[in-house]
Design an enzyme around this catalytic site. Structure first.
Site, PDB file in Angstrom:
ATOM      1  N   ASP A   1       0.830  -1.209   0.000  1.00 27.43           N
ATOM      2  CA  ASP A   1       0.000   0.000   0.000  1.00 27.43           C
ATOM      3  C   ASP A   1       0.869   1.266   0.000  1.00 27.43           C
ATOM      4  O   ASP A   1       0.385   2.360   0.213  1.00 27.43           O
ATOM      5  CB  ASP A   1      -0.960   0.001   1.204  1.00 27.43           C
ATOM      6  CG  ASP A   1      -0.230  -0.043   2.547  1.00 27.43           C
ATOM      7  OD1 ASP A   1       1.029  -0.050   2.555  1.00 27.43           O
ATOM      8  OD2 ASP A   1      -0.914  -0.071   3.587  1.00 27.43           O
TER       9      ASP A   1
ATOM     10  N   HIS B   1       3.430   1.827   2.107  1.00 26.11           N
ATOM     11  CA  HIS B   1       3.977   2.237   3.401  1.00 26.11           C
ATOM     12  C   HIS B   1       5.494   2.084   3.435  1.00 26.11           C
ATOM     13  O   HIS B   1       6.070   1.233   2.763  1.00 26.11           O
ATOM     14  CB  HIS B   1       3.291   1.525   4.583  1.00 26.11           C
ATOM     15  CG  HIS B   1       3.582   0.073   4.751  1.00 26.11           C
ATOM     16  ND1 HIS B   1       2.622  -0.907   4.643  1.00 26.11           N
ATOM     17  CD2 HIS B   1       4.718  -0.582   5.075  1.00 26.11           C
ATOM     18  CE1 HIS B   1       3.157  -2.083   4.883  1.00 26.11           C
ATOM     19  NE2 HIS B   1       4.432  -1.918   5.145  1.00 26.11           N
TER      20      HIS B   1
HETATM   21  C1  GLP Z   1       6.752  -4.423   6.748  1.00 25.23           C
HETATM   22  C2  GLP Z   1       7.818  -3.484   7.274  1.00 25.23           C
HETATM   23  C3  GLP Z   1       8.312  -2.553   6.200  1.00 25.23           C
HETATM   24  C4  GLP Z   1       8.654  -3.332   4.937  1.00 25.23           C
HETATM   25  C5  GLP Z   1       7.387  -3.990   4.422  1.00 25.23           C
HETATM   26  C6  GLP Z   1       7.577  -4.751   3.128  1.00 25.23           C
HETATM   27  O1  GLP Z   1       5.473  -3.920   6.823  1.00 25.23           O
HETATM   28  N1  GLP Z   1       7.350  -2.724   8.374  1.00 25.23           N
HETATM   29  O2  GLP Z   1       9.443  -1.839   6.675  1.00 25.23           O
HETATM   30  O3  GLP Z   1       9.192  -2.487   3.973  1.00 25.23           O
HETATM   31  O4  GLP Z   1       6.956  -4.888   5.428  1.00 25.23           O
HETATM   32  O5  GLP Z   1       8.074  -6.013   3.392  1.00 25.23           O
HETATM   33  P1  GLP Z   1       8.568  -7.057   2.329  1.00 25.23           P
HETATM   34  O6  GLP Z   1       9.933  -6.645   1.976  1.00 25.23           O
HETATM   35  O7  GLP Z   1       8.525  -8.364   3.040  1.00 25.23           O
HETATM   36  O8  GLP Z   1       7.613  -6.983   1.179  1.00 25.23           O
END
Ligand code: GLP
Length: 236
Positions: free
Chosen positions: A136, A138
């Protein structure tokens, strides 16, 4: 903005590790802003490999992590403190007392947030901030909202984030509903930013975040304003 597209997760990890390694070689006492999630795992593995070969030394580095789930202590294997210890810190020579992760079990979370920002300011800010990106948009746990939140704060996780992160838990019900996350000030004041995005499912959000309007509805879009950001994406 430097935008690099590579064709494998291995290349993404190696390029990201190269940038972090260069930072640590040029400034051995760097303040590294670190991230969790599956995207940085390969980067950490590559850095561990170079550390074991004697090519990189973390003994003077300081790390500050982006975020932590509320209610999970460092001994809980789903906490971000545990993730960092087991996937990176325990395998390199960074001093444990120089690694900082927000305390999601603090009795007074508001005070913990203030303390975290004060610590980052005392350290002189972050030299290099590593970021992943959520589906999303973030960053850390700065979720889409009507405004950008400046300081470290407690956030209610969005349903889509809880769903996405449930893959690391036994089931969705176990995913904490709240987290402590660094806000946009500490992230945007980092001297350099490195964002890594891996996989086909990140393609749309990366496009929107870096080539669309800057909006708190896509928190990562604020990074377009950063003067020294590198994005590495791997589309496979
Ligand atoms: C979590 C963390 C983020 C990270 C995101 C994406 O929500 N708080 O800092 O960037 O996941 O994670 P992934 O790399 O597993 O897609």
């Amino acid at each position: 903005m430097k935008f690099i597209t590579v064709d494998s997760y291995e290349k993404l990890s190696r390029q990201a590790a190269n940038i972090i390694s260069a930072q640590v070689i040029i400034k051995p006492d760097s303040v590294l802003g670190l991230a969790t999630g599956s995207s940085p795992l390969g980067t950490y593995r590559q850095l561990i490999d170079w550390y074991e070969k004697g090519d990189i030394d973390f003994s003077e580095c300081i790390s500050v992590n982006l975020d932590e789930y509320v209610g999970l202590g460092g001994e809980n294997d789903q906490s971000y403190r545990y993730f960092m210890n087991h996937n990176f810190f325990h395998a390199i020579n960074i001093k444990p007392e120089n690694t900082f992760v927000p305390n999601g079990c603090a009795e007074d979370l508001a005070a913990e947030c203030e303390k975290y920002d004060a610590r980052i300011a005392d350290l002189g800010g972050i030299d290099l901030q590593l970021l992943g990106i959520g589906l999303d948009g973030h960053i850390g746990f700065n979720e889409p909202d009507d405004y950008f939140v400046k300081n470290t704060h407690v956030v209610e996780l969005h349903e889509s984030t809880i769903k996405a992160n449930s893959r690391f838990f036994e089931n969705e019900a176990e995913v904490p509903r709240r987290a402590v996350t660094m806000g946009m000030v500490s992230i945007m004041q980092a001297k350099k930013i490195l964002l890594i995005a891996s996989g086909k499912n990140k393609r749309d959000i990366v496009e929107k975040a870096f080539f669309g309007p800057i909006t708190p509805k896509i928190p990562a879009s604020i990074l377009q304003l950063h003067p020294d950001i590198t994005v590495i994406q791997c589309l496979n």
